[in-house]
Motif scaffolding. Structure first.
Motif, PDB file in Angstrom:
ATOM      1  N   ASP A   1      -9.806  23.952   8.489  1.00 52.44           N
ATOM      2  CA  ASP A   1     -10.076  23.205   9.713  1.00 52.44           C
ATOM      3  C   ASP A   1      -9.579  21.768   9.517  1.00 52.44           C
ATOM      4  O   ASP A   1      -9.965  21.110   8.534  1.00 52.44           O
ATOM      5  CB  ASP A   1     -11.574  23.199  10.000  1.00 52.44           C
ATOM      6  N   PRO A   2      -8.726  21.259  10.408  1.00 51.51           N
ATOM      7  CA  PRO A   2      -8.177  19.913  10.213  1.00 51.51           C
ATOM      8  C   PRO A   2      -9.240  18.828  10.052  1.00 51.51           C
ATOM      9  O   PRO A   2      -9.124  17.961   9.179  1.00 51.51           O
ATOM     10  CB  PRO A   2      -7.328  19.691  11.464  1.00 51.51           C
ATOM     11  N   GLY A   3     -10.291  18.860  10.852  1.00 45.64           N
ATOM     12  CA  GLY A   3     -11.340  17.856  10.745  1.00 45.64           C
ATOM     13  C   GLY A   3     -12.070  17.924   9.414  1.00 45.64           C
ATOM     14  O   GLY A   3     -12.322  16.906   8.768  1.00 45.64           O
ATOM     15  N   GLU A   4     -12.392  19.121   8.984  1.00 43.06           N
ATOM     16  CA  GLU A   4     -13.093  19.292   7.706  1.00 43.06           C
ATOM     17  C   GLU A   4     -12.221  18.851   6.540  1.00 43.06           C
ATOM     18  O   GLU A   4     -12.694  18.191   5.611  1.00 43.06           O
ATOM     19  CB  GLU A   4     -13.496  20.752   7.513  1.00 43.06           C
ATOM     20  N   GLU A   5     -10.952  19.235   6.570  1.00 46.02           N
ATOM     21  CA  GLU A   5     -10.048  18.874   5.472  1.00 46.02           C
ATOM     22  C   GLU A   5      -9.814  17.360   5.415  1.00 46.02           C
ATOM     23  O   GLU A   5      -9.695  16.786   4.346  1.00 46.02           O
ATOM     24  CB  GLU A   5      -8.726  19.630   5.585  1.00 46.02           C
ATOM     25  N   LEU A   6      -9.758  16.736   6.565  1.00 45.06           N
ATOM     26  CA  LEU A   6      -9.597  15.284   6.625  1.00 45.06           C
ATOM     27  C   LEU A   6     -10.805  14.590   5.988  1.00 45.06           C
ATOM     28  O   LEU A   6     -10.658  13.695   5.153  1.00 45.06           O
ATOM     29  CB  LEU A   6      -9.419  14.844   8.077  1.00 45.06           C
ATOM     30  N   ILE A   7     -11.981  15.019   6.351  1.00 46.21           N
ATOM     31  CA  ILE A   7     -13.197  14.428   5.806  1.00 46.21           C
ATOM     32  C   ILE A   7     -13.305  14.701   4.299  1.00 46.21           C
ATOM     33  O   ILE A   7     -13.687  13.812   3.533  1.00 46.21           O
ATOM     34  CB  ILE A   7     -14.435  14.931   6.583  1.00 46.21           C
ATOM     35  N   LYS A   8     -12.940  15.900   3.871  1.00 47.54           N
ATOM     36  CA  LYS A   8     -12.956  16.211   2.433  1.00 47.54           C
ATOM     37  C   LYS A   8     -12.042  15.262   1.662  1.00 47.54           C
ATOM     38  O   LYS A   8     -12.421  14.729   0.616  1.00 47.54           O
ATOM     39  CB  LYS A   8     -12.490  17.649   2.181  1.00 47.54           C
TER      40      LYS A   8
ATOM     41  N   LEU B   1       2.971  13.483   0.934  1.00 49.60           N
ATOM     42  CA  LEU B   1       2.518  14.576   1.794  1.00 49.60           C
ATOM     43  C   LEU B   1       1.474  15.405   1.060  1.00 49.60           C
ATOM     44  O   LEU B   1       1.683  15.812  -0.084  1.00 49.60           O
ATOM     45  CB  LEU B   1       3.699  15.462   2.197  1.00 49.60           C
ATOM     46  N   ILE B   2       0.377  15.672   1.752  1.00 47.33           N
ATOM     47  CA  ILE B   2      -0.677  16.550   1.243  1.00 47.33           C
ATOM     48  C   ILE B   2      -0.837  17.668   2.266  1.00 47.33           C
ATOM     49  O   ILE B   2      -1.087  17.395   3.441  1.00 47.33           O
ATOM     50  CB  ILE B   2      -2.004  15.787   1.080  1.00 47.33           C
ATOM     51  N   ILE B   3      -0.681  18.911   1.823  1.00 43.23           N
ATOM     52  CA  ILE B   3      -0.833  20.059   2.720  1.00 43.23           C
ATOM     53  C   ILE B   3      -2.069  20.835   2.291  1.00 43.23           C
ATOM     54  O   ILE B   3      -2.225  21.173   1.119  1.00 43.23           O
ATOM     55  CB  ILE B   3       0.404  20.976   2.690  1.00 43.23           C
ATOM     56  N   ARG B   4      -2.917  21.097   3.263  1.00 43.68           N
ATOM     57  CA  ARG B   4      -4.127  21.889   3.033  1.00 43.68           C
ATOM     58  C   ARG B   4      -4.233  22.975   4.088  1.00 43.68           C
ATOM     59  O   ARG B   4      -3.545  22.932   5.103  1.00 43.68           O
ATOM     60  CB  ARG B   4      -5.362  21.007   3.058  1.00 43.68           C
ATOM     61  N   GLU B   5      -5.122  23.892   3.839  1.00 42.12           N
ATOM     62  CA  GLU B   5      -5.357  24.987   4.767  1.00 42.12           C
ATOM     63  C   GLU B   5      -6.827  24.990   5.148  1.00 42.12           C
ATOM     64  O   GLU B   5      -7.694  24.824   4.290  1.00 42.12           O
ATOM     65  CB  GLU B   5      -4.986  26.309   4.096  1.00 42.12           C
TER      66      GLU B   5
ATOM     67  N   PRO C   1      -4.035  25.396  10.057  1.00 45.83           N
ATOM     68  CA  PRO C   1      -5.292  25.997  10.505  1.00 45.83           C
ATOM     69  C   PRO C   1      -5.415  27.430   9.983  1.00 45.83           C
ATOM     70  O   PRO C   1      -4.460  28.205  10.029  1.00 45.83           O
ATOM     71  CB  PRO C   1      -5.194  25.976  12.029  1.00 45.83           C
ATOM     72  N   ALA C   2      -6.584  27.750   9.470  1.00 53.34           N
ATOM     73  CA  ALA C   2      -6.814  29.075   8.896  1.00 53.34           C
ATOM     74  C   ALA C   2      -6.537  30.177   9.916  1.00 53.34           C
ATOM     75  O   ALA C   2      -6.095  31.266   9.555  1.00 53.34           O
ATOM     76  CB  ALA C   2      -8.241  29.176   8.368  1.00 53.34           C
ATOM     77  N   ALA C   3      -6.758  29.888  11.197  1.00 53.27           N
ATOM     78  CA  ALA C   3      -6.531  30.894  12.239  1.00 53.27           C
ATOM     79  C   ALA C   3      -5.061  31.282  12.353  1.00 53.27           C
ATOM     80  O   ALA C   3      -4.730  32.366  12.841  1.00 53.27           O
ATOM     81  CB  ALA C   3      -7.031  30.375  13.579  1.00 53.27           C
ATOM     82  N   GLU C   4      -4.157  30.407  11.915  1.00 55.17           N
ATOM     83  CA  GLU C   4      -2.728  30.709  11.981  1.00 55.17           C
ATOM     84  C   GLU C   4      -2.286  31.675  10.894  1.00 55.17           C
ATOM     85  O   GLU C   4      -1.186  32.207  10.944  1.00 55.17           O
ATOM     86  CB  GLU C   4      -1.898  29.428  11.852  1.00 55.17           C
ATOM     87  N   ILE C   5      -3.107  31.875   9.889  1.00 56.40           N
ATOM     88  CA  ILE C   5      -2.736  32.721   8.759  1.00 56.40           C
ATOM     89  C   ILE C   5      -3.476  34.051   8.877  1.00 56.40           C
ATOM     90  O   ILE C   5      -4.686  34.117   8.744  1.00 56.40           O
ATOM     91  CB  ILE C   5      -3.096  32.048   7.407  1.00 56.40           C
ATOM     92  N   GLN C   6      -2.716  35.105   9.154  1.00 56.57           N
ATOM     93  CA  GLN C   6      -3.298  36.441   9.205  1.00 56.57           C
ATOM     94  C   GLN C   6      -3.279  37.015   7.796  1.00 56.57           C
ATOM     95  O   GLN C   6      -2.287  36.909   7.092  1.00 56.57           O
ATOM     96  CB  GLN C   6      -2.505  37.332  10.140  1.00 56.57           C
ATOM     97  N   HIS C   7      -4.368  37.619   7.439  1.00 58.38           N
ATOM     98  CA  HIS C   7      -4.475  38.134   6.078  1.00 58.38           C
ATOM     99  C   HIS C   7      -4.146  39.623   6.040  1.00 58.38           C
ATOM    100  O   HIS C   7      -4.508  40.370   6.923  1.00 58.38           O
ATOM    101  CB  HIS C   7      -5.884  37.887   5.533  1.00 58.38           C
TER     102      HIS C   7
ATOM    103  N   GLY D   1       0.810  -1.212   0.000  1.00 57.87           N
ATOM    104  CA  GLY D   1       0.000   0.000   0.000  1.00 57.87           C
ATOM    105  C   GLY D   1       0.841   1.259   0.000  1.00 57.87           C
ATOM    106  O   GLY D   1       2.064   1.230  -0.137  1.00 57.87           O
ATOM    107  N   VAL D   2       0.158   2.360   0.163  1.00 57.13           N
ATOM    108  CA  VAL D   2       0.758   3.688   0.154  1.00 57.13           C
ATOM    109  C   VAL D   2       0.301   4.429   1.404  1.00 57.13           C
ATOM    110  O   VAL D   2      -0.824   4.231   1.861  1.00 57.13           O
ATOM    111  CB  VAL D   2       0.294   4.468  -1.106  1.00 57.13           C
ATOM    112  N   VAL D   3       1.156   5.297   1.926  1.00 60.14           N
ATOM    113  CA  VAL D   3       0.785   6.129   3.057  1.00 60.14           C
ATOM    114  C   VAL D   3       0.598   7.559   2.573  1.00 60.14           C
ATOM    115  O   VAL D   3       1.499   8.142   1.967  1.00 60.14           O
ATOM    116  CB  VAL D   3       1.856   6.101   4.174  1.00 60.14           C
ATOM    117  N   LEU D   4      -0.582   8.097   2.836  1.00 65.13           N
ATOM    118  CA  LEU D   4      -0.848   9.508   2.593  1.00 65.13           C
ATOM    119  C   LEU D   4      -0.759  10.214   3.932  1.00 65.13           C
ATOM    120  O   LEU D   4      -1.360   9.762   4.914  1.00 65.13           O
ATOM    121  CB  LEU D   4      -2.249   9.726   2.026  1.00 65.13           C
ATOM    122  N   VAL D   5      -0.005  11.290   3.980  1.00 70.35           N
ATOM    123  CA  VAL D   5       0.153  12.063   5.205  1.00 70.35           C
ATOM    124  C   VAL D   5      -0.484  13.426   4.958  1.00 70.35           C
ATOM    125  O   VAL D   5      -0.010  14.197   4.117  1.00 70.35           O
ATOM    126  CB  VAL D   5       1.636  12.216   5.585  1.00 70.35           C
ATOM    127  N   LEU D   6      -1.564  13.696   5.672  1.00 74.59           N
ATOM    128  CA  LEU D   6      -2.255  14.968   5.537  1.00 74.59           C
ATOM    129  C   LEU D   6      -1.819  15.908   6.651  1.00 74.59           C
ATOM    130  O   LEU D   6      -1.868  15.548   7.823  1.00 74.59           O
ATOM    131  CB  LEU D   6      -3.774  14.772   5.605  1.00 74.59           C
TER     132      LEU D   6
END
Length: 151
Positions: free
Chosen positions: A88-95, A82-86, A39-45, A30-35
């Motif tokens: 909510d961790p729970g929402e991104e995991l489910i997506k 490695l997959i990097i997203r921005e 968190p959006a709160a860490e990024i100030q716009h 198999g393959v390992v995906l690492v997500l």
């Protein structure tokens, strides 16, 4: 191809979840995906600050990931992705689980030393009605030898 998904974070229990996923992937071709999720709160716009903060967060994630990836490549001989997203961790995991039908197992670490500790990701997953794959909960206090025997 069977994919094992693990969420990379700063928790202690993440280590055993990574080990479990890598050993299972190795034993089943198999393959390992690492997500990893920033968190959006860490990024100030504003005024380019967000881009700098995002780049710094990605550098930290990649450095953290490389520690696990190096072990996976040498020990169980698995090449992780490695997959990097921005967001909510729970929402991104489910997506991600819903986007990739080849993900066969989600490995989630559980802090077994602190019985009062809450795992917000696991809590979120347990509220989901239609998860597309099984969840394997990996206790943080399992030894390497026990993990090898299980996988």
């Amino acid at each position: 191809m069977r994919k094992f998904l693990v969420l990379l974070d700063d928790s202690h229990e993440c280590l055993n979840a990574m080990r479990f996923a890598a050993m299972r992937a190795s034993n089943s071709d198999g393959v390992v995906l690492v997500l990893a999720v920033i968190p959006a709160a860490e990024i100030q716009h504003g005024f380019g600050v967000a881009d700098v903060m995002r780049a710094e967060a990605q550098e930290r994630i990649e450095a953290h990931y490389e520690v696990y990836a190096k072990w996976m490549r040498t020990r169980p001989k698995v090449e992780p992705e490695l997959i990097i997203r921005e967001g909510d961790p729970g929402e991104e995991l489910i997506k991600l689980l819903n986007e990739d039908p080849e993900i066969g197992i989600l490995a989630v670490g559980l802090n077994s030393a602190d019985k009062s500790a809450q795992n917000p990701i696991l809590t979120r997953l347990m509220r989901e009605n239609n998860l597309p794959c099984p969840i394997t909960i990996v206790p943080s206090d399992l030894s390497k030898e026990r993990l090898e025997a299980i996988t």
